[in-house]
Design an enzyme around this catalytic site. Structure first.
Site, PDB file in Angstrom:
ATOM      1  N   GLY A   1       0.920  -1.083   0.134  1.00 34.40           N
ATOM      2  CA  GLY A   1      -0.023  -0.058   0.095  1.00 34.40           C
ATOM      3  C   GLY A   1       0.890   1.148  -0.154  1.00 34.40           C
ATOM      4  O   GLY A   1       1.571   1.295  -0.696  1.00 34.40           O
ATOM      5  N   GLU A   2       0.543   2.139   0.886  1.00 31.65           N
ATOM      6  CA  GLU A   2       1.572   3.453   1.042  1.00 31.65           C
ATOM      7  C   GLU A   2       1.942   3.221   2.481  1.00 31.65           C
ATOM      8  O   GLU A   2       1.336   3.494   3.125  1.00 31.65           O
ATOM      9  CB  GLU A   2       0.690   4.526   0.874  1.00 31.65           C
ATOM     10  CG  GLU A   2       0.788   5.621  -0.494  1.00 31.65           C
ATOM     11  CD  GLU A   2       1.982   5.132  -1.261  1.00 31.65           C
ATOM     12  OE1 GLU A   2       2.148   4.421  -2.250  1.00 31.65           O
ATOM     13  OE2 GLU A   2       3.160   5.394  -0.751  1.00 31.65           O
ATOM     14  N   SER A   3       3.396   3.351   2.595  1.00 27.63           N
ATOM     15  CA  SER A   3       3.790   3.141   3.866  1.00 27.63           C
ATOM     16  C   SER A   3       3.818   4.246   4.738  1.00 27.63           C
ATOM     17  O   SER A   3       3.540   4.367   5.995  1.00 27.63           O
ATOM     18  CB  SER A   3       5.244   2.541   3.905  1.00 27.63           C
ATOM     19  OG  SER A   3       5.887   3.657   3.275  1.00 27.63           O
TER      20      SER A   3
ATOM     21  N   CYS B   1       6.007  -5.533   0.479  1.00 30.49           N
ATOM     22  CA  CYS B   1       6.262  -4.105   0.007  1.00 30.49           C
ATOM     23  C   CYS B   1       6.078  -3.012   0.947  1.00 30.49           C
ATOM     24  O   CYS B   1       7.264  -2.779   1.809  1.00 30.49           O
ATOM     25  CB  CYS B   1       5.216  -4.000  -1.025  1.00 30.49           C
ATOM     26  SG  CYS B   1       5.735  -2.876  -2.349  1.00 30.49           S
TER      27      CYS B   1
ATOM     28  N   ARG C   1      12.687   3.104  -0.710  1.00 28.42           N
ATOM     29  CA  ARG C   1      11.394   3.387  -1.033  1.00 28.42           C
ATOM     30  C   ARG C   1      11.478   3.502  -2.756  1.00 28.42           C
ATOM     31  O   ARG C   1      12.231   4.549  -3.354  1.00 28.42           O
ATOM     32  CB  ARG C   1      10.689   4.323  -0.394  1.00 28.42           C
ATOM     33  CG  ARG C   1      10.392   3.997   1.066  1.00 28.42           C
ATOM     34  CD  ARG C   1       9.605   5.027   1.607  1.00 28.42           C
ATOM     35  NE  ARG C   1       8.044   5.214   0.994  1.00 28.42           N
ATOM     36  CZ  ARG C   1       7.446   6.411   1.121  1.00 28.42           C
ATOM     37  NH1 ARG C   1       7.986   7.254   1.764  1.00 28.42           N
ATOM     38  NH2 ARG C   1       6.297   6.095   0.619  1.00 28.42           N
TER      39      ARG C   1
ATOM     40  N   ILE D   1       5.157  -3.379  -7.740  1.00 33.49           N
ATOM     41  CA  ILE D   1       4.405  -2.188  -7.853  1.00 33.49           C
ATOM     42  C   ILE D   1       5.052  -1.084  -7.147  1.00 33.49           C
ATOM     43  O   ILE D   1       4.979  -1.174  -5.599  1.00 33.49           O
ATOM     44  CB  ILE D   1       3.097  -2.481  -7.643  1.00 33.49           C
ATOM     45  CG1 ILE D   1       2.514  -3.693  -8.058  1.00 33.49           C
ATOM     46  CG2 ILE D   1       2.100  -1.295  -7.627  1.00 33.49           C
ATOM     47  CD1 ILE D   1       1.052  -4.001  -7.690  1.00 33.49           C
ATOM     48  N   ARG D   2       5.555  -0.142  -7.712  1.00 36.18           N
ATOM     49  CA  ARG D   2       6.410   1.010  -6.925  1.00 36.18           C
ATOM     50  C   ARG D   2       7.118   0.572  -5.772  1.00 36.18           C
ATOM     51  O   ARG D   2       6.828   0.867  -4.661  1.00 36.18           O
ATOM     52  CB  ARG D   2       5.521   1.972  -6.494  1.00 36.18           C
ATOM     53  CG  ARG D   2       4.932   2.974  -7.598  1.00 36.18           C
ATOM     54  CD  ARG D   2       3.970   3.865  -6.985  1.00 36.18           C
ATOM     55  NE  ARG D   2       2.770   3.285  -6.528  1.00 36.18           N
ATOM     56  CZ  ARG D   2       2.146   3.315  -5.277  1.00 36.18           C
ATOM     57  NH1 ARG D   2       2.764   3.886  -4.404  1.00 36.18           N
ATOM     58  NH2 ARG D   2       1.086   2.599  -4.966  1.00 36.18           N
TER      59      ARG D   2
ATOM     60  N   HIS E   1       5.002  -8.710  -4.692  1.00 34.46           N
ATOM     61  CA  HIS E   1       3.548  -8.826  -4.211  1.00 34.46           C
ATOM     62  C   HIS E   1       3.107 -10.404  -4.333  1.00 34.46           C
ATOM     63  O   HIS E   1       2.465 -10.612  -5.419  1.00 34.46           O
ATOM     64  CB  HIS E   1       2.501  -7.868  -4.939  1.00 34.46           C
ATOM     65  CG  HIS E   1       2.710  -6.453  -4.335  1.00 34.46           C
ATOM     66  ND1 HIS E   1       1.825  -6.197  -3.367  1.00 34.46           N
ATOM     67  CD2 HIS E   1       3.408  -5.611  -4.656  1.00 34.46           C
ATOM     68  CE1 HIS E   1       2.052  -4.807  -3.176  1.00 34.46           C
ATOM     69  NE2 HIS E   1       3.232  -4.618  -3.885  1.00 34.46           N
TER      70      HIS E   1
ATOM     71  N   GLU F   1       1.117 -11.965  -3.239  1.00 38.18           N
ATOM     72  CA  GLU F   1      -0.606 -12.145  -3.085  1.00 38.18           C
ATOM     73  C   GLU F   1      -1.055 -12.037  -4.521  1.00 38.18           C
ATOM     74  O   GLU F   1      -2.293 -12.193  -4.959  1.00 38.18           O
ATOM     75  CB  GLU F   1      -1.209 -11.504  -2.033  1.00 38.18           C
ATOM     76  CG  GLU F   1      -1.268  -9.940  -2.465  1.00 38.18           C
ATOM     77  CD  GLU F   1      -0.046  -8.992  -2.398  1.00 38.18           C
ATOM     78  OE1 GLU F   1       1.328  -9.664  -2.154  1.00 38.18           O
ATOM     79  OE2 GLU F   1      -0.183  -7.971  -2.605  1.00 38.18           O
TER      80      GLU F   1
HETATM   81  N1  GLN Z   1       6.118   2.750  -2.794  1.00 36.56           N
HETATM   82  C1  GLN Z   1       4.850   2.408  -1.697  1.00 36.56           C
HETATM   83  C2  GLN Z   1       5.766   3.013  -0.344  1.00 36.56           C
HETATM   84  O1  GLN Z   1       6.836   3.463  -0.051  1.00 36.56           O
HETATM   85  C3  GLN Z   1       5.057   0.894  -1.370  1.00 36.56           C
HETATM   86  C4  GLN Z   1       4.358   0.224  -2.641  1.00 36.56           C
HETATM   87  C5  GLN Z   1       3.731  -0.890  -2.445  1.00 36.56           C
HETATM   88  O2  GLN Z   1       3.519  -1.377  -1.420  1.00 36.56           O
HETATM   89  N2  GLN Z   1       3.254  -1.723  -3.447  1.00 36.56           N
HETATM   90  O3  GLN Z   1       5.149   2.656   0.600  1.00 36.56           O
END
Ligand code: GLN
Length: 182
Positions: free
Chosen positions: A46-48, A78, A105, A129-130, A165, A167
């Site tokens: 997600g977004e940390s 992630c 990150r 993903i990112r 990921h 999952e």
């Molecule tokens: N870029 C996100 C972060 O810094 C992590 C991306 C992800 O969990 N898919 O939180």
């Protein structure tokens, strides 16, 4: 086993399907009172930064730390790995230090640079993903999978972390390695 998935933000739903495929039950975790009822925990992607704020708002940091210290299995993916890391750079950010790695990150690039591939060892499918990159690994941290010789799946005692990921592919080996099959 009953596997709790931290469900404050991010991709918790696909993890629930993955653990159910292995015969476990899945429980979305949003409050401290739920933690004594689970046998394993997933910190999803997600977004940390958002996850850090929500964990603070709901007073979950110390209960989660206690859970990790109980030695029950924990899978962080992630953004979850970013929270667990000992050190976060690019930019630097507070983290919990439950896994002795340094992570950078978004080090593979932006959303458009998200990609799929296979791990060096075996035919494990990967989806990034990112994603963060693991830039250093502590002495007690085991590297379980690599991509181009770079660590992407690590373990320190009961805490596992992936930059990808697991999952989001149909391969359940990562969840199975952490939680077993029911
Ligand atoms: N870029 C996100 C972060 O810094 C992590 C991306 C992800 O969990 N898919 O939180």
């Amino acid at each position: 086993m009953r596997i709790g998935i931290l469900a404050l933000q991010g991709g918790y739903n696909a993890h629930a399907m993955a653990v159910r495929d292995l015969g476990h039950s899945a429980l979305e975790i949003r409050e401290e009172l739920q933690l004594p009822h689970i046998d394993g925990l997933i910190l999803p992607g997600g977004e940390s930064t958002a996850q850090l704020k929500l964990i603070a708002r709901f007073g979950l940091e110390s209960p989660l730390r206690e859970f990790v210290q109980s030695k029950k299995p924990v899978l962080s993916t992630c953004a979850g790995l970013i929270l667990c890391a000992k050190e976060v750079v690019g930019p630097s950010q507070r983290s919990f230090g439950w896994l002795d790695v340094c992570v950078h990150r978004n080090a593979w690039g932006r959303q458009l640079d998200s990609f799929e591939g296979y791990a060096d060892n075996e035919d494990l499918p990967l989806c990034f993903i990112r994603a963060p990159r693991i830039t250093s690994v502590g002495l007690k941290t085991k590297v379980l999978a690599t991509l181009n010789n770079e660590a992407i799946f690590v373990q320190e005692e009961n805490v596992f972390g992936t930059t990808f990921h697991p999952e989001l592919t149909s391969d359940r080996r990562v969840h199975q390695m952490v939680f077993g099959t029911a």
